[in-house]
Design an enzyme around this catalytic site. Structure first.
Site, PDB file in Angstrom:
ATOM      1  N   PHE A 184       0.858  -1.188   0.000  1.00  0.00           N
ATOM      2  CA  PHE A 184       0.000   0.000   0.000  1.00  0.00           C
ATOM      3  C   PHE A 184       0.890   1.233   0.000  1.00  0.00           C
ATOM      4  CE2 PHE A 184      -2.526   3.476   1.623  1.00  0.00           C
ATOM      5  CZ  PHE A 184      -3.680   3.354   0.869  1.00  0.00           C
ATOM      6  N   ASP A 230       9.368   2.592   1.597  1.00  0.00           N
ATOM      7  CA  ASP A 230       8.212   3.370   2.039  1.00  0.00           C
ATOM      8  C   ASP A 230       8.054   3.136   3.538  1.00  0.00           C
ATOM      9  OD1 ASP A 230       5.729   4.240   2.836  1.00  0.00           O
ATOM     10  OD2 ASP A 230       4.672   3.543   1.042  1.00  0.00           O
ATOM     11  N   LYS A 280       3.186   9.703   8.337  1.00  0.00           N
ATOM     12  CA  LYS A 280       2.317   9.539   9.509  1.00  0.00           C
ATOM     13  C   LYS A 280       2.848  10.081  10.851  1.00  0.00           C
ATOM     14  CE  LYS A 280      -0.142   5.497   7.712  1.00  0.00           C
ATOM     15  NZ  LYS A 280      -1.575   5.724   7.939  1.00  0.00           N
TER      16      LYS A 280
HETATM   17  N1  PLP Z   1       2.450   4.300   2.378  1.00  0.00           N
HETATM   18  C1  PLP Z   1       2.119   3.502   3.410  1.00  0.00           C
HETATM   19  C2  PLP Z   1       3.029   2.371   3.776  1.00  0.00           C
HETATM   20  C3  PLP Z   1       0.940   3.715   4.126  1.00  0.00           C
HETATM   21  O1  PLP Z   1       0.609   2.910   5.135  1.00  0.00           O
HETATM   22  C4  PLP Z   1       0.102   4.789   3.745  1.00  0.00           C
HETATM   23  C5  PLP Z   1      -1.161   5.039   4.462  1.00  0.00           C
HETATM   24  O2  PLP Z   1      -1.669   4.218   5.172  1.00  0.00           O
HETATM   25  C6  PLP Z   1       0.494   5.598   2.670  1.00  0.00           C
HETATM   26  C7  PLP Z   1       1.671   5.329   2.020  1.00  0.00           C
HETATM   27  C8  PLP Z   1      -0.358   6.749   2.229  1.00  0.00           C
HETATM   28  O3  PLP Z   1      -0.264   7.789   3.135  1.00  0.00           O
HETATM   29  P1  PLP Z   1      -1.319   8.997   3.092  1.00  0.00           P
HETATM   30  O4  PLP Z   1      -2.640   8.444   3.465  1.00  0.00           O
HETATM   31  O5  PLP Z   1      -0.765   9.980   4.092  1.00  0.00           O
HETATM   32  O6  PLP Z   1      -1.286   9.543   1.703  1.00  0.00           O
END
Ligand code: PLP
Length: 403
Positions: free
Chosen positions: A137, A222, A251
Protein backbone atom coordinates in the site's frame (compact mmCIF):
# COMPACT_ATOMS: atom_id res chain seq x y z
CA UNK A 1 -22.28 19.14 19.18
CA UNK A 2 -23.04 15.57 20.23
CA UNK A 3 -22.16 12.43 18.23
CA UNK A 4 -25.56 12.25 16.52
CA UNK A 5 -25.43 15.82 15.24
CA UNK A 6 -21.87 15.48 13.91
CA UNK A 7 -22.72 12.16 12.24
CA UNK A 8 -25.79 13.81 10.67
CA UNK A 9 -23.70 16.64 9.21
CA UNK A 10 -20.99 14.25 7.95
CA UNK A 11 -23.56 11.99 6.30
CA UNK A 12 -25.12 14.93 4.50
CA UNK A 13 -22.16 17.09 3.53
CA UNK A 14 -18.91 15.12 3.50
CA UNK A 15 -17.82 12.96 0.53
CA UNK A 16 -18.71 9.41 1.40
CA UNK A 17 -15.18 7.97 1.09
CA UNK A 18 -14.86 6.35 4.51
CA UNK A 19 -16.70 3.57 6.30
CA UNK A 20 -16.87 5.33 9.66
CA UNK A 21 -17.75 4.06 13.12
CA UNK A 22 -20.72 5.88 14.67
CA UNK A 23 -18.77 8.13 17.03
CA UNK A 24 -16.95 11.43 16.68
CA UNK A 25 -13.73 11.80 18.63
CA UNK A 26 -13.36 15.35 19.90
CA UNK A 27 -10.56 15.18 22.47
CA UNK A 28 -7.44 13.12 23.13
CA UNK A 29 -4.67 12.86 25.69
CA UNK A 30 -1.92 10.25 25.56
CA UNK A 31 -3.48 6.87 24.82
CA UNK A 32 -7.06 8.02 25.59
CA UNK A 33 -9.68 9.74 23.46
CA UNK A 34 -13.19 11.00 24.19
CA UNK A 35 -16.18 11.15 21.88
CA UNK A 36 -18.61 14.03 21.56
CA UNK A 37 -20.99 12.41 24.06
CA UNK A 38 -18.19 12.33 26.64
CA UNK A 39 -17.40 8.59 26.42
CA UNK A 40 -13.77 7.55 27.02
CA UNK A 41 -11.83 5.05 24.85
CA UNK A 42 -8.43 3.37 25.14
CA UNK A 43 -6.82 4.02 21.75
CA UNK A 44 -4.82 1.27 20.04
CA UNK A 45 -5.28 2.85 16.61
CA UNK A 46 -3.48 6.18 17.19
CA UNK A 47 -4.96 7.91 14.16
CA UNK A 48 -3.72 4.93 12.08
CA UNK A 49 -0.12 4.96 13.33
CA UNK A 50 0.10 8.76 13.29
CA UNK A 51 0.01 9.80 16.95
CA UNK A 52 3.21 7.96 17.90
CA UNK A 53 3.65 10.15 20.99
CA UNK A 54 0.02 9.78 22.01
CA UNK A 55 -2.59 12.46 21.54
CA UNK A 56 -1.66 16.09 22.11
CA UNK A 57 1.83 15.44 23.49
CA UNK A 58 2.75 18.58 25.48
CA UNK A 59 6.03 19.11 23.56
CA UNK A 60 4.19 19.05 20.23
CA UNK A 61 1.33 21.24 21.51
CA UNK A 62 3.80 23.82 22.83
CA UNK A 63 5.76 23.87 19.56
CA UNK A 64 2.55 24.36 17.55
CA UNK A 65 1.31 27.12 19.87
CA UNK A 66 4.60 29.00 19.76
CA UNK A 67 4.96 28.64 15.99
CA UNK A 68 1.33 29.63 15.35
CA UNK A 69 1.93 32.92 17.15
CA UNK A 70 5.02 33.60 15.05
CA UNK A 71 4.37 32.39 11.49
CA UNK A 72 1.97 29.71 10.21
CA UNK A 73 2.77 29.68 6.52
CA UNK A 74 5.30 31.17 4.18
CA UNK A 75 6.12 30.19 0.62
CA UNK A 76 9.05 28.01 -0.33
CA UNK A 77 10.15 31.06 -2.34
CA UNK A 78 11.91 31.87 0.95
CA UNK A 79 14.06 29.89 3.36
CA UNK A 80 12.09 28.40 6.26
CA UNK A 81 13.88 28.11 9.60
CA UNK A 82 11.93 25.14 11.01
CA UNK A 83 12.10 23.28 7.67
CA UNK A 84 15.89 23.53 7.57
CA UNK A 85 16.12 22.44 11.21
CA UNK A 86 13.87 19.41 10.72
CA UNK A 87 15.84 18.43 7.60
CA UNK A 88 19.07 18.57 9.63
CA UNK A 89 17.56 16.42 12.38
CA UNK A 90 16.38 13.84 9.83
CA UNK A 91 19.64 13.69 7.92
CA UNK A 92 21.77 13.64 11.09
CA UNK A 93 19.81 10.57 12.17
CA UNK A 94 19.49 8.65 8.90
CA UNK A 95 21.39 7.51 5.80
CA UNK A 96 20.11 10.54 3.89
CA UNK A 97 21.71 13.88 3.02
CA UNK A 98 18.69 15.83 1.84
CA UNK A 99 14.93 15.99 2.41
CA UNK A 100 12.01 17.07 0.22
CA UNK A 101 8.97 17.98 2.33
CA UNK A 102 5.34 17.51 1.37
CA UNK A 103 2.09 16.87 3.21
CA UNK A 104 1.20 13.16 3.15
CA UNK A 105 2.46 9.65 2.55
CA UNK A 106 1.10 9.46 -0.98
CA UNK A 107 2.80 12.73 -1.88
CA UNK A 108 6.08 11.52 -0.42
CA UNK A 109 5.83 8.41 -2.61
CA UNK A 110 4.97 10.50 -5.66
CA UNK A 111 8.12 12.50 -4.99
CA UNK A 112 10.19 9.34 -4.58
CA UNK A 113 8.95 7.85 -7.85
CA UNK A 114 9.47 11.11 -9.73
CA UNK A 115 12.97 11.41 -8.29
CA UNK A 116 13.89 7.88 -9.40
CA UNK A 117 12.77 8.50 -12.98
CA UNK A 118 14.36 11.97 -13.12
CA UNK A 119 17.66 10.66 -11.75
CA UNK A 120 18.03 8.21 -14.62
CA UNK A 121 16.60 10.60 -17.20
CA UNK A 122 19.30 13.14 -16.23
CA UNK A 123 21.92 10.43 -16.69
CA UNK A 124 20.55 9.67 -20.15
CA UNK A 125 19.51 6.16 -19.08
CA UNK A 126 16.23 4.76 -20.31
CA UNK A 127 14.98 3.49 -16.95
CA UNK A 128 11.34 3.95 -16.04
CA UNK A 129 10.03 0.61 -14.76
CA UNK A 130 9.04 0.53 -11.08
CA UNK A 131 8.80 -2.80 -9.26
CA UNK A 132 6.57 -2.95 -6.19
CA UNK A 133 5.11 -5.72 -4.07
CA UNK A 134 1.83 -7.60 -4.09
CA UNK A 135 -0.26 -6.63 -1.06
CA UNK A 136 1.61 -3.33 -0.79
CA UNK A 137 0.00 0.00 0.00
CA UNK A 138 1.55 3.27 -1.10
CA UNK A 139 -1.37 5.72 -1.20
CA UNK A 140 -4.25 6.93 -3.37
CA UNK A 141 -2.79 9.46 -5.80
CA UNK A 142 -2.21 8.11 -9.30
CA UNK A 143 1.46 7.12 -9.06
CA UNK A 144 1.02 5.83 -5.50
CA UNK A 145 -2.06 3.91 -6.64
CA UNK A 146 -0.17 2.38 -9.55
CA UNK A 147 2.54 1.39 -7.06
CA UNK A 148 -0.01 -0.20 -4.71
CA UNK A 149 -0.08 -3.91 -5.53
CA UNK A 150 -3.74 -4.49 -4.67
CA UNK A 151 -6.42 -4.60 -7.35
CA UNK A 152 -9.19 -3.55 -4.95
CA UNK A 153 -7.73 -0.04 -4.68
CA UNK A 154 -7.09 0.32 -8.41
CA UNK A 155 -10.44 -0.90 -9.76
CA UNK A 156 -12.30 1.76 -11.72
CA UNK A 157 -9.36 4.14 -12.00
CA UNK A 158 -7.74 2.60 -15.06
CA UNK A 159 -5.79 3.29 -17.15
CA UNK A 160 -3.18 3.46 -14.41
CA UNK A 161 0.24 5.03 -14.73
CA UNK A 162 2.36 2.74 -16.89
CA UNK A 163 5.39 0.54 -16.24
CA UNK A 164 4.60 -0.72 -12.76
CA UNK A 165 5.27 -4.39 -12.11
CA UNK A 166 4.27 -6.34 -9.00
CA UNK A 167 6.12 -9.22 -7.39
CA UNK A 168 5.31 -11.26 -4.27
CA UNK A 169 6.61 -9.69 -1.04
CA UNK A 170 9.48 -11.50 0.66
CA UNK A 171 10.27 -13.54 -2.45
CA UNK A 172 13.74 -12.58 -3.61
CA UNK A 173 13.75 -14.88 -6.65
CA UNK A 174 10.69 -13.12 -8.09
CA UNK A 175 12.39 -9.75 -7.62
CA UNK A 176 15.51 -11.05 -9.37
CA UNK A 177 13.42 -12.21 -12.32
CA UNK A 178 11.52 -8.91 -12.55
CA UNK A 179 14.43 -6.44 -12.67
CA UNK A 180 15.91 -5.57 -16.04
CA UNK A 181 17.82 -2.82 -17.77
CA UNK A 182 14.74 -0.56 -17.74
CA UNK A 183 14.16 -0.80 -13.98
CA UNK A 184 14.41 2.58 -12.25
CA UNK A 185 13.48 1.44 -8.76
CA UNK A 186 12.16 -1.27 -6.50
CA UNK A 187 9.78 0.15 -3.91
CA UNK A 188 8.90 -1.75 -0.75
CA UNK A 189 7.50 -1.24 2.73
CA UNK A 190 10.04 -2.76 5.16
CA UNK A 191 6.99 -4.23 6.93
CA UNK A 192 3.71 -4.19 5.00
CA UNK A 193 1.10 -2.36 7.06
CA UNK A 194 -2.24 -2.20 5.24
CA UNK A 195 -1.45 -5.50 3.50
CA UNK A 196 -1.74 -7.34 6.84
CA UNK A 197 1.37 -6.56 8.95
CA UNK A 198 3.62 -8.75 6.82
CA UNK A 199 7.18 -9.03 8.13
CA UNK A 200 9.94 -10.08 5.72
CA UNK A 201 12.68 -12.56 6.51
CA UNK A 202 15.76 -11.19 8.25
CA UNK A 203 17.75 -11.15 4.99
CA UNK A 204 15.11 -10.13 2.40
CA UNK A 205 15.69 -6.37 2.35
CA UNK A 206 19.46 -6.80 2.27
CA UNK A 207 19.13 -9.20 -0.65
CA UNK A 208 16.78 -6.76 -2.37
CA UNK A 209 19.45 -4.07 -2.09
CA UNK A 210 21.94 -6.43 -3.74
CA UNK A 211 19.49 -7.17 -6.55
CA UNK A 212 18.99 -3.42 -7.12
CA UNK A 213 22.71 -2.72 -7.03
CA UNK A 214 23.43 -5.43 -9.58
CA UNK A 215 20.66 -4.20 -11.87
CA UNK A 216 21.72 -0.55 -11.48
CA UNK A 217 18.32 0.34 -10.00
CA UNK A 218 17.39 2.32 -6.89
CA UNK A 219 15.82 0.89 -3.74
CA UNK A 220 12.98 2.89 -2.18
CA UNK A 221 11.71 2.14 1.33
CA UNK A 222 8.21 3.37 2.04
CA UNK A 223 8.45 4.00 5.79
CA UNK A 224 5.28 6.09 5.86
CA UNK A 225 3.73 3.69 8.38
CA UNK A 226 6.72 1.96 9.99
CA UNK A 227 9.15 4.89 10.22
CA UNK A 228 9.64 7.39 13.06
CA UNK A 229 9.98 4.90 15.88
CA UNK A 230 7.09 2.54 15.17
CA UNK A 231 9.28 -0.59 15.00
CA UNK A 232 11.44 0.31 18.01
CA UNK A 233 14.23 1.93 16.01
CA UNK A 234 13.96 5.44 14.57
CA UNK A 235 13.65 4.00 11.07
CA UNK A 236 12.55 0.47 10.26
CA UNK A 237 15.52 -0.16 7.94
CA UNK A 238 17.83 -0.07 10.97
CA UNK A 239 16.35 -3.42 12.05
CA UNK A 240 17.54 -5.05 8.84
CA UNK A 241 21.05 -3.65 8.50
CA UNK A 242 20.39 -2.11 5.12
CA UNK A 243 19.78 1.47 4.03
CA UNK A 244 17.67 2.36 0.97
CA UNK A 245 18.56 4.91 -1.69
CA UNK A 246 15.33 6.80 -1.09
CA UNK A 247 12.99 6.71 1.93
CA UNK A 248 9.53 8.16 2.44
CA UNK A 249 8.01 9.23 5.77
CA UNK A 250 4.73 10.79 6.85
CA UNK A 251 2.32 9.54 9.51
CA UNK A 252 4.30 9.77 12.77
CA UNK A 253 6.67 12.54 11.74
CA UNK A 254 4.92 15.59 13.22
CA UNK A 255 3.01 14.30 16.24
CA UNK A 256 -0.31 14.32 14.37
CA UNK A 257 0.12 17.32 12.08
CA UNK A 258 -0.05 16.60 8.33
CA UNK A 259 3.42 16.21 6.86
CA UNK A 260 5.31 14.05 4.38
CA UNK A 261 9.01 13.72 3.62
CA UNK A 262 11.14 12.09 0.96
CA UNK A 263 14.78 11.55 1.87
CA UNK A 264 17.75 10.61 -0.26
CA UNK A 265 21.46 10.95 -0.77
CA UNK A 266 23.22 14.00 -2.15
CA UNK A 267 23.92 12.29 -5.46
CA UNK A 268 20.38 11.08 -6.12
CA UNK A 269 18.61 14.17 -4.78
CA UNK A 270 20.73 16.35 -7.06
CA UNK A 271 18.38 15.24 -9.85
CA UNK A 272 15.86 17.66 -8.31
CA UNK A 273 16.65 21.29 -9.08
CA UNK A 274 14.48 24.43 -8.86
CA UNK A 275 11.41 23.78 -10.99
CA UNK A 276 11.47 19.96 -11.08
CA UNK A 277 9.18 19.33 -8.12
CA UNK A 278 7.36 21.42 -5.51
CA UNK A 279 4.62 21.70 -2.93
CA UNK A 280 2.95 24.92 -1.72
CA UNK A 281 2.45 23.65 1.82
CA UNK A 282 5.45 21.27 1.88
CA UNK A 283 7.72 21.95 4.84
CA UNK A 284 5.57 24.81 6.15
CA UNK A 285 6.56 26.42 9.46
CA UNK A 286 3.70 24.94 11.52
CA UNK A 287 4.14 21.31 10.39
CA UNK A 288 7.93 21.37 10.58
CA UNK A 289 7.91 23.01 14.03
CA UNK A 290 5.66 20.15 15.17
CA UNK A 291 8.01 17.71 13.41
CA UNK A 292 11.06 19.03 15.26
CA UNK A 293 9.29 18.69 18.62
CA UNK A 294 8.00 15.19 17.81
CA UNK A 295 11.31 13.90 16.49
CA UNK A 296 13.37 15.36 19.35
CA UNK A 297 10.96 13.81 21.84
CA UNK A 298 11.20 10.40 20.16
CA UNK A 299 14.99 10.55 20.04
CA UNK A 300 15.66 12.06 23.48
CA UNK A 301 12.90 10.91 25.82
CA UNK A 302 13.16 7.12 25.89
CA UNK A 303 10.27 6.58 23.46
CA UNK A 304 12.12 3.94 21.41
CA UNK A 305 13.00 1.97 24.56
CA UNK A 306 9.38 2.04 25.64
CA UNK A 307 8.26 0.98 22.16
CA UNK A 308 10.54 -2.07 22.24
CA UNK A 309 9.59 -2.96 25.82
CA UNK A 310 5.81 -2.55 25.46
CA UNK A 311 5.97 -4.13 22.00
CA UNK A 312 7.74 -7.20 23.37
CA UNK A 313 5.19 -7.43 26.19
CA UNK A 314 2.21 -7.08 23.83
CA UNK A 315 3.69 -9.70 21.49
CA UNK A 316 4.24 -12.09 24.40
CA UNK A 317 0.66 -11.61 25.67
CA UNK A 318 -0.78 -12.08 22.17
CA UNK A 319 1.28 -15.23 21.70
CA UNK A 320 -0.21 -16.40 25.00
CA UNK A 321 -3.66 -15.99 23.44
CA UNK A 322 -2.49 -17.84 20.33
CA UNK A 323 -1.43 -20.79 22.48
CA UNK A 324 -4.90 -20.78 24.04
CA UNK A 325 -7.14 -20.30 21.00
CA UNK A 326 -6.76 -22.39 17.84
CA UNK A 327 -8.48 -19.71 15.73
CA UNK A 328 -5.51 -17.36 16.20
CA UNK A 329 -3.26 -18.29 13.29
CA UNK A 330 -0.26 -16.05 13.78
CA UNK A 331 1.10 -13.11 15.75
CA UNK A 332 3.67 -11.03 13.86
CA UNK A 333 5.24 -7.60 13.84
CA UNK A 334 8.04 -5.50 15.27
CA UNK A 335 8.01 -2.88 18.02
CA UNK A 336 4.48 -1.55 18.16
CA UNK A 337 3.10 -2.61 14.83
CA UNK A 338 1.71 -6.03 15.56
CA UNK A 339 -0.78 -8.13 13.61
CA UNK A 340 -2.82 -11.04 14.89
CA UNK A 341 -4.16 -13.19 12.08
CA UNK A 342 -7.50 -14.88 12.72
CA UNK A 343 -9.01 -17.95 11.05
CA UNK A 344 -11.22 -17.26 8.01
CA UNK A 345 -14.51 -17.76 9.84
CA UNK A 346 -13.76 -15.23 12.58
CA UNK A 347 -14.82 -11.79 11.43
CA UNK A 348 -12.18 -9.31 12.57
CA UNK A 349 -14.41 -6.39 11.64
CA UNK A 350 -17.11 -7.58 14.07
CA UNK A 351 -14.56 -7.85 16.88
CA UNK A 352 -13.44 -4.27 16.21
CA UNK A 353 -17.07 -3.09 16.52
CA UNK A 354 -17.56 -5.00 19.76
CA UNK A 355 -14.35 -3.52 21.17
CA UNK A 356 -15.60 -0.04 20.32
CA UNK A 357 -18.80 -0.69 22.24
CA UNK A 358 -16.65 -1.62 25.24
CA UNK A 359 -14.44 1.48 25.04
CA UNK A 360 -11.48 0.14 23.05
CA UNK A 361 -10.29 1.31 19.64
CA UNK A 362 -8.46 -1.34 17.62
CA UNK A 363 -8.17 -1.86 13.90
CA UNK A 364 -8.47 -4.73 11.45
CA UNK A 365 -6.82 -5.04 8.04
CA UNK A 366 -8.22 -7.29 5.35
CA UNK A 367 -10.96 -8.52 7.75
CA UNK A 368 -8.73 -11.15 9.31
CA UNK A 369 -5.69 -9.41 10.79
CA UNK A 370 -6.24 -7.40 13.96
CA UNK A 371 -3.64 -4.64 13.87
CA UNK A 372 -2.27 -3.14 17.09
CA UNK A 373 -0.67 0.26 16.52
CA UNK A 374 -0.90 2.09 19.86
CA UNK A 375 1.08 5.19 20.76
CA UNK A 376 4.73 4.34 21.42
CA UNK A 377 4.25 5.62 24.98
CA UNK A 378 1.73 2.86 25.79
CA UNK A 379 2.38 1.08 29.11
CA UNK A 380 2.23 -2.61 30.01
CA UNK A 381 -0.72 -1.75 32.27
CA UNK A 382 -2.58 -0.34 29.27
CA UNK A 383 -1.72 -3.46 27.27
CA UNK A 384 -3.30 -5.52 30.08
CA UNK A 385 -6.34 -3.25 30.07
CA UNK A 386 -6.71 -3.65 26.29
CA UNK A 387 -6.47 -7.44 26.52
CA UNK A 388 -8.95 -7.44 29.39
CA UNK A 389 -11.49 -6.09 26.89
CA UNK A 390 -10.33 -8.01 23.82
CA UNK A 391 -9.87 -11.54 25.15
CA UNK A 392 -13.49 -12.22 26.20
CA UNK A 393 -14.68 -10.91 22.82
CA UNK A 394 -12.22 -13.16 20.99
CA UNK A 395 -13.26 -16.15 23.09
CA UNK A 396 -16.91 -15.42 22.34
CA UNK A 397 -16.25 -15.09 18.58
CA UNK A 398 -14.29 -18.35 18.64
CA UNK A 399 -17.08 -20.17 20.49
CA UNK A 400 -19.68 -18.88 18.02
CA UNK A 401 -17.55 -19.96 15.05
CA UNK A 402 -16.86 -23.30 16.81
CA UNK A 403 -13.22 -23.25 15.74
N1 PLP B 1 2.45 4.30 2.38
C1 PLP B 1 2.12 3.50 3.41
C2 PLP B 1 3.03 2.37 3.78
C3 PLP B 1 0.94 3.72 4.13
O1 PLP B 1 0.61 2.91 5.14
C4 PLP B 1 0.10 4.79 3.75
C5 PLP B 1 -1.16 5.04 4.46
O2 PLP B 1 -1.67 4.22 5.17
C6 PLP B 1 0.49 5.60 2.67
C7 PLP B 1 1.67 5.33 2.02
C8 PLP B 1 -0.36 6.75 2.23
O3 PLP B 1 -0.26 7.79 3.14
P1 PLP B 1 -1.32 9.00 3.09
O4 PLP B 1 -2.64 8.44 3.46
O5 PLP B 1 -0.76 9.98 4.09
O6 PLP B 1 -1.29 9.54 1.70
Amino acid sequence: MLNAEIIGLTSKHVANTYGRFPISIVRGKGTRVWDADGREYLDFVSGLAVCNLGHCHPNVVKAIQQQAEKLIHVSNLYHIETQSELAKLLTDNSFADRVFFCNSGAEANEAALKLARKYFSNKGESRYQIITMEQSFHGRTFAALAATGQKKYQAGFEPLLEKFVYVPFNDIESAKRAVNSTTAAVMVEPIQGEGGVNVPSESYLRELKEVCKKAGALLIFDEVQVGVGRTGTLFAYENYGVAPDIMTLAKGLAGGVAIGAMLSTEEIMSAFVPGTHASTFGGNPLATAAGIAALKTIINEGILDNCRKSGAYLTERLNGLKAKYAFIKEVRGKGLIIGMELAEDIKGGDIVKECLAKGLLINCVGDKVLRFIPALVVTEKEVDEMLGILEPLLAQAGAQAKV
